[in-house]
Write a protein that holds these residues in place. Sequence first.
Motif, mmCIF file in Angstrom:
data_model
loop_
_atom_site.group_PDB
_atom_site.id
_atom_site.type_symbol
_atom_site.label_atom_id
_atom_site.label_comp_id
_atom_site.label_asym_id
_atom_site.label_seq_id
_atom_site.Cartn_x
_atom_site.Cartn_y
_atom_site.Cartn_z
ATOM 1 N N THR A 38 0.821 -1.210 0.000
ATOM 2 C CA THR A 38 0.000 0.000 0.000
ATOM 3 C C THR A 38 0.853 1.257 0.000
ATOM 4 O O THR A 38 0.529 2.245 -0.681
ATOM 5 C CB THR A 38 -0.924 -0.006 1.229
ATOM 6 O OG1 THR A 38 -1.720 -1.198 1.216
ATOM 7 C CG2 THR A 38 -1.834 1.203 1.242
ATOM 8 N N ILE A 60 -6.121 2.421 -8.662
ATOM 9 C CA ILE A 60 -6.236 2.018 -7.259
ATOM 10 C C ILE A 60 -6.118 0.507 -7.100
ATOM 11 O O ILE A 60 -6.110 -0.014 -5.974
ATOM 12 C CB ILE A 60 -7.581 2.513 -6.676
ATOM 13 C CG1 ILE A 60 -7.460 2.773 -5.165
ATOM 14 C CG2 ILE A 60 -8.708 1.539 -6.960
ATOM 15 C CD1 ILE A 60 -6.711 4.018 -4.845
ATOM 16 N N VAL A 61 -6.011 -0.224 -8.219
ATOM 17 C CA VAL A 61 -5.968 -1.691 -8.206
ATOM 18 C C VAL A 61 -4.860 -2.241 -7.307
ATOM 19 O O VAL A 61 -5.110 -3.148 -6.508
ATOM 20 C CB VAL A 61 -5.836 -2.238 -9.640
ATOM 21 C CG1 VAL A 61 -5.684 -3.762 -9.620
ATOM 22 C CG2 VAL A 61 -7.047 -1.850 -10.459
ATOM 23 N N ILE A 63 -3.560 -1.033 -4.680
ATOM 24 C CA ILE A 63 -3.910 -0.809 -3.278
ATOM 25 C C ILE A 63 -4.861 -1.911 -2.795
ATOM 26 O O ILE A 63 -4.704 -2.462 -1.696
ATOM 27 C CB ILE A 63 -4.571 0.582 -3.097
ATOM 28 C CG1 ILE A 63 -3.637 1.693 -3.587
ATOM 29 C CG2 ILE A 63 -4.960 0.789 -1.642
ATOM 30 C CD1 ILE A 63 -2.372 1.831 -2.794
ATOM 31 N N VAL A 64 -5.831 -2.252 -3.627
ATOM 32 C CA VAL A 64 -6.783 -3.310 -3.270
ATOM 33 C C VAL A 64 -6.074 -4.656 -3.151
ATOM 34 O O VAL A 64 -6.302 -5.418 -2.209
ATOM 35 C CB VAL A 64 -7.913 -3.384 -4.313
ATOM 36 C CG1 VAL A 64 -8.856 -4.535 -4.009
ATOM 37 C CG2 VAL A 64 -8.681 -2.067 -4.364
ATOM 38 N N MET A 65 -5.190 -4.941 -4.101
ATOM 39 C CA MET A 65 -4.490 -6.222 -4.093
ATOM 40 C C MET A 65 -3.550 -6.335 -2.897
ATOM 41 O O MET A 65 -3.375 -7.416 -2.333
ATOM 42 C CB MET A 65 -3.723 -6.394 -5.399
ATOM 43 C CG MET A 65 -4.611 -6.418 -6.622
ATOM 44 S SD MET A 65 -3.737 -6.724 -8.168
ATOM 45 C CE MET A 65 -3.446 -8.485 -8.032
ATOM 46 N N GLY A 67 -4.123 -4.905 0.021
ATOM 47 C CA GLY A 67 -4.977 -5.105 1.189
ATOM 48 C C GLY A 67 -5.446 -6.539 1.346
ATOM 49 O O GLY A 67 -5.660 -7.015 2.467
ATOM 50 N N VAL A 68 -5.584 -7.257 0.234
ATOM 51 C CA VAL A 68 -6.008 -8.658 0.296
ATOM 52 C C VAL A 68 -4.979 -9.514 1.023
ATOM 53 O O VAL A 68 -5.330 -10.529 1.628
ATOM 54 C CB VAL A 68 -6.271 -9.185 -1.132
ATOM 55 C CG1 VAL A 68 -6.554 -10.674 -1.137
ATOM 56 C CG2 VAL A 68 -7.444 -8.439 -1.758
ATOM 57 N N GLU A 183 0.448 -11.133 -6.921
ATOM 58 C CA GLU A 183 -0.523 -11.605 -5.923
ATOM 59 C C GLU A 183 -0.520 -13.123 -5.831
ATOM 60 O O GLU A 183 -0.775 -13.695 -4.754
ATOM 61 C CB GLU A 183 -1.911 -11.108 -6.314
ATOM 62 C CG GLU A 183 -3.021 -11.430 -5.315
ATOM 63 C CD GLU A 183 -3.027 -10.470 -4.145
ATOM 64 O OE1 GLU A 183 -3.708 -10.766 -3.149
ATOM 65 O OE2 GLU A 183 -2.375 -9.417 -4.236
#
Length: 207
Positions: A38, A60-61, A63-65, A67-68, A183
Motif C-alpha cells: 500500500t 487504485i488496483v 492498493i486493493v491487491m 490489502g487482500v 498476488e
Amino acid sequence: MTDVKAGYDTCPDWAPFFGYFGASACIILANWGAAWGTWGAGLGICKMGISYPAGVIKSIVPIVMAGVLGIYGLIVAVIIAEGIKEPNDGGYNTYSIYNGYTHMAAGLCCGLSCLAAGGTIGQIGYTGTITYGAKASQGMRGWMTHTIGKGGAADEAPQESVSYGEDANKLFVGFLIMLIFSEAIALYGLIVALILSQKSYECTIAN
C-alpha cells in the motif's frame, strides 16, 4: 488423527509456543506485506495524480491487491489459533510438538509469502502508476492538458491524443498482469499453509 500417550517427548508444556508463534508471525508478516504494498503503490498514485488526475481511481488496483494480503494472513492465523488445544481437566497438555511445528511452518509459509508479494506489488505499483500517468498525459501536467487540441495544431492533436491513450491502455494491461502474478505468490503460500494447518497429532492420557 493418531492417538499417542501424553508425555514430555510428544506433548511438552512448551509445545503451544510454536503454534502461537506461527499464528502471530503469519498475521504480522502478512500485514507488513500489505502495508508495504500500500505504501509503495500509494506513493506512485499520489505522484501520478499530479500529471494525470483522471487515472487515480483506475490505478487504485494495486492498493486493493495489497490489502487482500492481510486477509490471507488473517485466515491462516485464525485457523492456527483454533487448532491450538488447551490442557485437559487434569492439567495435561494434549497439544503435541508435531502440531506446533506444522502450525509454525504454516504461519511462516503464508506470512513470508505475503511479505514477498507485498514488496513486489509496492514496487510494481509505484513504477507502473507513474509511467501509466506519464504516458496517458503525454508527459504534461494535469492543469496543462486543457491546451491539447487547441492552437495551430488543432487538427493533429486529437489524433495524437488517441494514440497516446491507446499506448497507455496497453501499458496498463501489462501493469495488471504483473500485479496478478505478484498476488499469486501470496496465494501459493496461502494454499500450502492451509494444507499444513490440517495436519494433526494429538496426545491422549494413558489409562
